[in-house]
Design a protein around this motif. Structure first.
Motif, PDB file in Angstrom:
ATOM      1  N   UNK A   1       1.034 -11.468  -8.010  1.00 21.33           N
ATOM      2  CA  UNK A   1       1.843 -10.328  -8.445  1.00 21.33           C
ATOM      3  C   UNK A   1       1.138  -8.989  -8.274  1.00 21.33           C
ATOM      4  N   UNK A   2       0.001  -8.986  -7.565  1.00 20.91           N
ATOM      5  CA  UNK A   2      -0.777  -7.763  -7.388  1.00 20.91           C
ATOM      6  C   UNK A   2      -0.629  -7.225  -5.961  1.00 20.91           C
ATOM      7  N   UNK A   3      -0.190  -5.980  -5.846  1.00 24.25           N
ATOM      8  CA  UNK A   3      -0.027  -5.338  -4.547  1.00 24.25           C
ATOM      9  C   UNK A   3      -1.231  -4.436  -4.291  1.00 24.25           C
TER      10      UNK A   3
ATOM     11  N   UNK B   1     -10.420  -3.714  -4.607  1.00 22.66           N
ATOM     12  CA  UNK B   1      -9.251  -2.910  -4.262  1.00 22.66           C
ATOM     13  C   UNK B   1      -8.616  -2.345  -5.515  1.00 22.66           C
ATOM     14  N   UNK B   2      -8.076  -1.150  -5.400  1.00 17.99           N
ATOM     15  CA  UNK B   2      -7.146  -0.663  -6.397  1.00 17.99           C
ATOM     16  C   UNK B   2      -5.845  -1.407  -6.130  1.00 17.99           C
ATOM     17  N   UNK B   3      -5.275  -2.010  -7.155  1.00 14.12           N
ATOM     18  CA  UNK B   3      -4.064  -2.798  -6.980  1.00 14.12           C
ATOM     19  C   UNK B   3      -3.047  -2.437  -8.050  1.00 14.12           C
ATOM     20  N   UNK B   4      -1.789  -2.706  -7.739  1.00 12.00           N
ATOM     21  CA  UNK B   4      -0.710  -2.459  -8.689  1.00 12.00           C
ATOM     22  C   UNK B   4      -0.212  -3.789  -9.222  1.00 12.00           C
ATOM     23  N   UNK B   5      -0.330  -3.944 -10.527  1.00 10.08           N
ATOM     24  CA  UNK B   5       0.160  -5.141 -11.189  1.00 10.08           C
ATOM     25  C   UNK B   5       1.672  -4.978 -11.344  1.00 10.08           C
TER      26      UNK B   5
ATOM     27  N   UNK C   1      -4.842  -1.926 -11.625  1.00  8.91           N
ATOM     28  CA  UNK C   1      -5.957  -2.814 -11.933  1.00  8.91           C
ATOM     29  C   UNK C   1      -6.943  -2.747 -10.771  1.00  8.91           C
ATOM     30  N   UNK C   2      -8.132  -3.273 -11.009  1.00  9.07           N
ATOM     31  CA  UNK C   2      -9.123  -3.425  -9.944  1.00  9.07           C
ATOM     32  C   UNK C   2      -9.172  -4.901  -9.577  1.00  9.07           C
ATOM     33  N   UNK C   3      -8.991  -5.209  -8.319  1.00  6.47           N
ATOM     34  CA  UNK C   3      -8.963  -6.597  -7.864  1.00  6.47           C
ATOM     35  C   UNK C   3     -10.149  -6.837  -6.928  1.00  6.47           C
ATOM     36  N   UNK C   4     -11.004  -7.751  -7.332  1.00  5.07           N
ATOM     37  CA  UNK C   4     -12.200  -8.104  -6.546  1.00  5.07           C
ATOM     38  C   UNK C   4     -11.977  -9.471  -5.915  1.00  5.07           C
TER      39      UNK C   4
ATOM     40  N   UNK D   1      -9.738 -18.427  -1.275  1.00  2.26           N
ATOM     41  CA  UNK D   1     -10.772 -17.470  -1.642  1.00  2.26           C
ATOM     42  C   UNK D   1     -10.542 -16.988  -3.066  1.00  2.26           C
ATOM     43  N   UNK D   2     -11.608 -16.896  -3.868  1.00  3.06           N
ATOM     44  CA  UNK D   2     -11.449 -16.504  -5.272  1.00  3.06           C
ATOM     45  C   UNK D   2     -11.199 -15.012  -5.418  1.00  3.06           C
ATOM     46  N   UNK D   3     -10.506 -14.650  -6.481  1.00  2.00           N
ATOM     47  CA  UNK D   3     -10.372 -13.237  -6.813  1.00  2.00           C
ATOM     48  C   UNK D   3     -10.398 -13.068  -8.324  1.00  2.00           C
ATOM     49  N   UNK D   4     -10.790 -11.872  -8.756  1.00  2.00           N
ATOM     50  CA  UNK D   4     -10.818 -11.511 -10.167  1.00  2.00           C
ATOM     51  C   UNK D   4     -10.056 -10.213 -10.349  1.00  2.00           C
ATOM     52  N   UNK D   5      -9.343 -10.099 -11.454  1.00  2.00           N
ATOM     53  CA  UNK D   5      -8.579  -8.895 -11.761  1.00  2.00           C
ATOM     54  C   UNK D   5      -9.161  -8.260 -13.017  1.00  2.00           C
TER      55      UNK D   5
END
Length: 348
Positions: free
Chosen positions: A62-64, A78-82, A89-92, A134-138
């Protein structure tokens, strides 16, 4: 280089001081930043980036993704839009073509560590997930700057304000059985409201939270410039080694530089002078509160037993010094943050 080979190198370097010194020298000679973590982005991620990187999709669950904030060997932020909650949010996420075991483990450790702490002085993690293997963290998006981006030296009263926040965050981590193991200016973010937050727990180690004095954690990890002297000798990480790194961070904020630290880096060209030769902090920083200077210098004791026994003790000292009435002239102007958003590259 095969993943197994990198693991063998790490294992040997953790047990051999001479090879650790050569490893640091190689990092310096290849132009890798001297504040690069010893066990994270250099041996693993750096080589992966040289071999190419994976381009993430424009939407991750759900993160753009809006724009790239920073990237390094371990991944990109990345700067992302929830879209579900309508917030930034910040998405790594890992951008390696083939994430190795170390990268996957680092993401998992970081997610567990930050989720366990939950403190205003530690960046909040909202979610951990996976996209195309691939893993990601928000994380919460912090609109500010890392301490590494500030113009130094800072007024000591302002450093005291920062020190209280860092000590509280570190205290909360230790109370929950988490050793950070990579404290440095680049791993702390200053929000526009003045709140400082610890981040990047990718090298964290877990110890028993219920023990009054947590057990030492195995393995050598961290950024060479900020490693406690006992770690260079192969000793295990402890709360005292985190306190040593915090002392170096505060010393650097107050003076604009670092004293020479024991270990291989102290013998390298361009190393800074030992603390004793530099003079006491009160001599280097005119007008500095002597108790604050002594607290920093106690963190920097070469013998871990001479440092504060726990982060709670340091936190108590700093809070007392900052208490209303402790210093009538405490109020000091805060350095301007500038227009550049937070140092997301320091989460990598």
């Amino acid at each position: 280089m095969e993943t197994g080979t990198r693991v063998d190198i790490h294992r040997h370097a953790a047990e051999c001081p001479a090879c650790r010194a050569l490893l640091v020298a190689a990092v310096r000679s290849e132009g890798v930043p001297s504040d690069a973590p010893l066990e994270s982005s250099w041996l693993g991620g750096r080589m992966q980036v040289l071999g190419g990187s994976w381009k993430p999709p424009t939407e991750v669950d759900e993160f753009r993704l809006v724009r790239l904030l920073g990237r390094g060997g371990m991944g990109a932020v990345y700067l992302a839009h929830d879209t579900s909650l309508d917030r930034h949010v910040a998405l790594k996420l890992s951008i390696a073509l083939q994430p190795d075991t170390h990268t996957l483990e680092s993401f998992a450790v970081e997610a567990r560590a930050i989720a366990r702490i939950k403190h205003p002085n530690v960046v909040t993690v909202f979610r951990a997930g996976e996209v195309q293997g691939r893993p990601y963290l928000v994380y919460e998006y912090v609109d500010g700057k890392s301490l590494a981006e500030l113009r130094l030296p800072l007024p000591w009263r302002y450093v005291l304000d920062i020190a209280v926040g860092l000590a509280r965050g570190l205290c909360a981590a230790h109370q929950r059985g988490v050793l950070h193991r990579d404290l440095k200016p680049g791993n702390a973010i200053l929000d526009t409201d003045g709140t400082v937050k610890l981040l990047d727990f990718g090298l964290a180690a877990f110890v028993e939270a219920e023990l009054r004095m947590p057990r030492a954690a195995p393995g050598v990890a961290g950024t060479p410039r900020y490693l406690a002297p006992e770690l260079w000798s192969g000793a295990e990480a402890t709360p005292q080694s985190d306190l040593y790194a915090l002392g170096l961070l505060l010393y650097e904020l107050c003076t604009g530089g670092l004293p020479r630290t024991p270990g291989p880096l102290s013998r390298m060209p361009g190393a800074l002078e030992p603390l004793g030769r530099c003079g006491a902090l009160v001599e280097r920083v005119p007008g500095m509160d002597p108790e604050f200077a002594q607290a920093i210098e106690r963190c920097l004791a070469e013998d871990p037993q001479q440092r504060f026994t726990r982060a709670e003790v340091l936190c108590g000292v700093l809070e007392r010094l900052r208490a209303p009435g402790a210093d009538p002239a405490f109020a000091a102007p805060r350095p301007e943050h500038g227009a550049r958003p937070w140092g997301a590259q320091n989460m990598l």
